[in-house]
Design an enzyme around this catalytic site. Structure first.
Site, PDB file in Angstrom:
ATOM      1  N   ASN A   1      66.394  38.768  61.434  1.00 36.77           N
ATOM      2  CA  ASN A   1      67.696  38.293  60.978  1.00 36.77           C
ATOM      3  C   ASN A   1      68.517  39.342  60.232  1.00 36.77           C
ATOM      4  O   ASN A   1      69.669  39.112  59.918  1.00 36.77           O
ATOM      5  CB  ASN A   1      67.515  37.067  60.080  1.00 36.77           C
ATOM      6  CG  ASN A   1      66.620  37.362  58.881  1.00 36.77           C
ATOM      7  OD1 ASN A   1      65.567  37.968  59.019  1.00 36.77           O
ATOM      8  ND2 ASN A   1      67.044  36.946  57.704  1.00 36.77           N
TER       9      ASN A   1
ATOM     10  N   THR B   1      62.229   8.923  57.399  1.00 34.88           N
ATOM     11  CA  THR B   1      63.297   8.428  58.259  1.00 34.88           C
ATOM     12  C   THR B   1      64.116   9.614  58.761  1.00 34.88           C
ATOM     13  O   THR B   1      64.486  10.496  58.000  1.00 34.88           O
ATOM     14  CB  THR B   1      64.188   7.432  57.488  1.00 34.88           C
ATOM     15  OG1 THR B   1      63.362   6.379  57.008  1.00 34.88           O
ATOM     16  CG2 THR B   1      65.268   6.844  58.378  1.00 34.88           C
TER      17      THR B   1
ATOM     18  N   GLY C   1      64.900  25.510  59.930  1.00 37.13           N
ATOM     19  CA  GLY C   1      63.997  26.599  60.288  1.00 37.13           C
ATOM     20  C   GLY C   1      62.929  26.835  59.235  1.00 37.13           C
ATOM     21  O   GLY C   1      61.763  27.095  59.552  1.00 37.13           O
ATOM     22  N   THR C   2      63.321  26.741  57.979  1.00 39.22           N
ATOM     23  CA  THR C   2      62.373  27.025  56.901  1.00 39.22           C
ATOM     24  C   THR C   2      61.240  26.009  56.871  1.00 39.22           C
ATOM     25  O   THR C   2      60.066  26.378  56.765  1.00 39.22           O
ATOM     26  CB  THR C   2      63.119  27.072  55.550  1.00 39.22           C
ATOM     27  OG1 THR C   2      63.971  28.226  55.557  1.00 39.22           O
ATOM     28  CG2 THR C   2      62.154  27.192  54.384  1.00 39.22           C
TER      29      THR C   2
ATOM     30  N   CYS D   1      69.681  33.864  52.532  1.00 37.01           N
ATOM     31  CA  CYS D   1      68.521  33.269  51.858  1.00 37.01           C
ATOM     32  C   CYS D   1      68.032  34.131  50.706  1.00 37.01           C
ATOM     33  O   CYS D   1      67.304  33.664  49.839  1.00 37.01           O
ATOM     34  CB  CYS D   1      67.366  33.072  52.833  1.00 37.01           C
ATOM     35  SG  CYS D   1      67.729  31.845  54.087  1.00 37.01           S
TER      36      CYS D   1
END
Lengths: 387, 387
Positions: free
Chosen positions: A151, A237, A71-72, A325
């Site tokens: 959140n 990748t 998400g970040t 976070c």
């Protein structure tokens, strides 16, 4: 003593089907999706199958989905990528007072480089008023970024109404929907945002993988340059193991959405209804009617949230005091301050986030523990005695 | 027919120990390393154990290791992060003609924003001359970025000598060591670079995870902003499954380094020695004495590399023609053009990268298939007939 996990906003376990799909990729890891050989083609097929599942979850074209590392990164790409790509149009961004730090700090980074930003205030329930957003948009505004759900307090924003405004004013709209997508029904055509950031763990997929929805035609630069992966929009990748896990989690979230939401709503209603029978002098933060079904934010007066959390854990219940976070930061939550809490009440806040495996018994057990621990903490609190 | 994998530069299978460690995290996924609870602490312990293993592999302090989503992000962070953080000192970067596109395109992105760059040429073996780097450094140079080993021709660069120059001139030195770290001994104290980008898959760990070594005191900005993870240097909930896999892969790479290198050198020597007994009119590219032990680049004249590769795959041998990251690009490799190949020879190039599980039999079988297919392709090649 077994632990009751009521902190799904910090981390959710992986569903058995997600585990099995990831383990299958781990066991037979032999193709690079970019390689022109049989193993590479099989890997590319897995990648595209996951992309289709993720696209189905939010109702978009798979070509509008870019896989990223979570998400970040998705939020950073949206905010910085749009800012950079539209610099000829202007350097002004509109956001809100209760965004996640991934938005706040991306915007701050841009401000350091000459961009300007206007942050729209929220009401006491944490809601952004669409007409405030309309007022904040200027000639040189190139992006509006308002989160879909918060959140810490769970409040849902009227992104669809904001989208009508941004569409009319020809400004791109990004929404941080990390805690909404896969948790509640999210149809990007109805929501109307041009860019949507989301992850995988909120719906029982792995961490370290997420996606950015980019509506066809939206001007955006990559933030990670290199190879031609993800149609030249995100080099490197691919994290195939994580992406396959996200795909299966998306498939299951779509399939089980109604049942999950009904279950979580029932648990939330029970928690909110029973709270006054267990503690007094508390607030439930946010907008109880328009909020995430899996989040209850409670500010318990005269206690310190961190003590409460640690003692609850000793009693077998895991919750959090704030966004994982932001752990390590000593400042009170900017979200709680924005909805008008004073510093002390903000510090006494618990975020309770049940998951699909929790039961009513878990909620009632938690309430008992909360009652006993609140009493114990208040008994030694000078604030409580002198109130 | 079973497939012999000689394309480890594109993808390597995961070692059994790596698989087991990752599966263990998948099965018991319940902690966010940033959460202040028991499960969170256990997750944080796993994260820090992996960081220690990775630090041990390159001989640095674990606090100098930042986990990211792979080699490409690591390179982007190094190049863009250093450029942004040192803008007051200057806006000039020195790099080489044979860098990976992650470096090239990061530098191009910066050039679009006003930075300048000087690209140092390489000799016919693909080597950068340290005194050319010295000459390219200006008053306003803030970064030298030269890759440690090249992913198409295997040539190793004299980074230690370049480091002496950059240290004296007080310019930060970054090296893209994605195909070196974990494959050959790599001691960052001896190499002397200030920033080192590396990944996990080249030494049989997962894709989608990598790290940036940042020597203490190096000025760099994050490129992904948000939460406080990785000591505020790289935000976002960690890809714990991938990081644990990388940690175990690093541990095993360190333990088995000598044995692996000896085995790969033996296979490479056999391949190079036997080649003339199987085909004629070919070159071995790069610097045979100073190059990766697991990579042989062969330009086969009068054939088209892609046809060769596809027919070899049908015969049971997987190799590549160029970097998987560049698949889909029609242009000849900038690396091969830089060492003086003409367009036709560049297009006829195979990159053969054996792994630790390959045998001498695999190499001899490959050579036979190469002989037969080269003959078949040349028989129908007008270029070959008219040579």
């Amino acid at each position: 003593m077994s632990n009751i996990h009521l902190d799904h906003i910090s981390v959710s376990p992986l569903l058995p089907e997600v585990q099995e799909a990831m383990i299958e990729v781990i066991r037979d890891f032999k193709g690079n999706p970019s390689s022109q050989n049989v193993a590479g083609e099989l890997a590319a097929e897995k990648l595209e199958k996951a992309r289709q599942s993720v696209a189905d979850l939010i109702n978009c074209d798979p070509r509008e989905v870019v896989f990223v590392s979570g998400g970040t990164e998705s939020i950073n790409m949206a905010v910085k990528g749009v800012a950079r790509a539209n610099v000829e149009k202007g350097k002004h961004i509109v956001t809100s007072n209760i965004e996640h730090n991934a938005v706040n700090r991306s915007v701050k980074r841009l401000m350091h480089l000459g961009w300007k930003a206007t942050s729209v205030a929220v009401n006491e329930k944490g809601r952004v008023a669409p007409d405030e957003v309309a007022k904040a948009i200027r000639e040189d505004t190139i992006l509006v970024s308002i989160m879909h759900s918060n959140n810490e307090i769970g409040t849902l924003q009227p992104i669809d109404e904001i989208a009508k405004i941004t569409k009319e004013k020809k400004v791109l709209l990004h929404t941080d929907a990390v805690d909404s997508v896969g948790v509640i029904p999210f149809d990007v055509q109805q929501v109307g945002a041009d860019l949507v950031s989301f992850a995988s763990n909120p719906y029982y997929g792995p961490t370290g993988v997420g996606a950015l929805y980019i509506r066809k035609g939206s001007r955006i630069w990559p933030i990670i340059d290199g190879g031609v992966q993800e149609h030249n929009r995100r080099a490197g990748t691919e994290n195939l193991i994580g992406i396959v896990g996200m795909g299966v989690a998306a498939e299951l979230a779509k399939r089980d959405m109604d049942r999950r939401v009904a279950h979580l709503k029932k648990l939330k209603a029970l928690l909110v209804k029973e709270l006054p029978n267990y503690i007094d002098e508390y607030y439930v933060n946010g907008d109880i009617d328009t909020s995430l079904p899996n989040l209850v934010s409670v500010s318990v007066k005269y206690v310190e949230g961190e003590s409460l959390m640690l003692m609850l854990e000793d009693a077998g219940y895991t919750v959090s005091t704030r966004s994982a976070c932001a752990t390590g930061s000593l400042r009170a939550s900017h979200v709680l301050m924005s909805i008008g809490l004073d510093h002390a009440d903000a510090q006494g806040t618990l975020v309770i986030t049940p998951g699909i495996d929790n039961t009513e018994e878990d909620i009632l057990g938690f309430l008992k523990a909360l009652r006993d621990i609140t009493k114990a903490l208040r008994d030694i609190s000078p604030l409580y005695k002198n109130r």
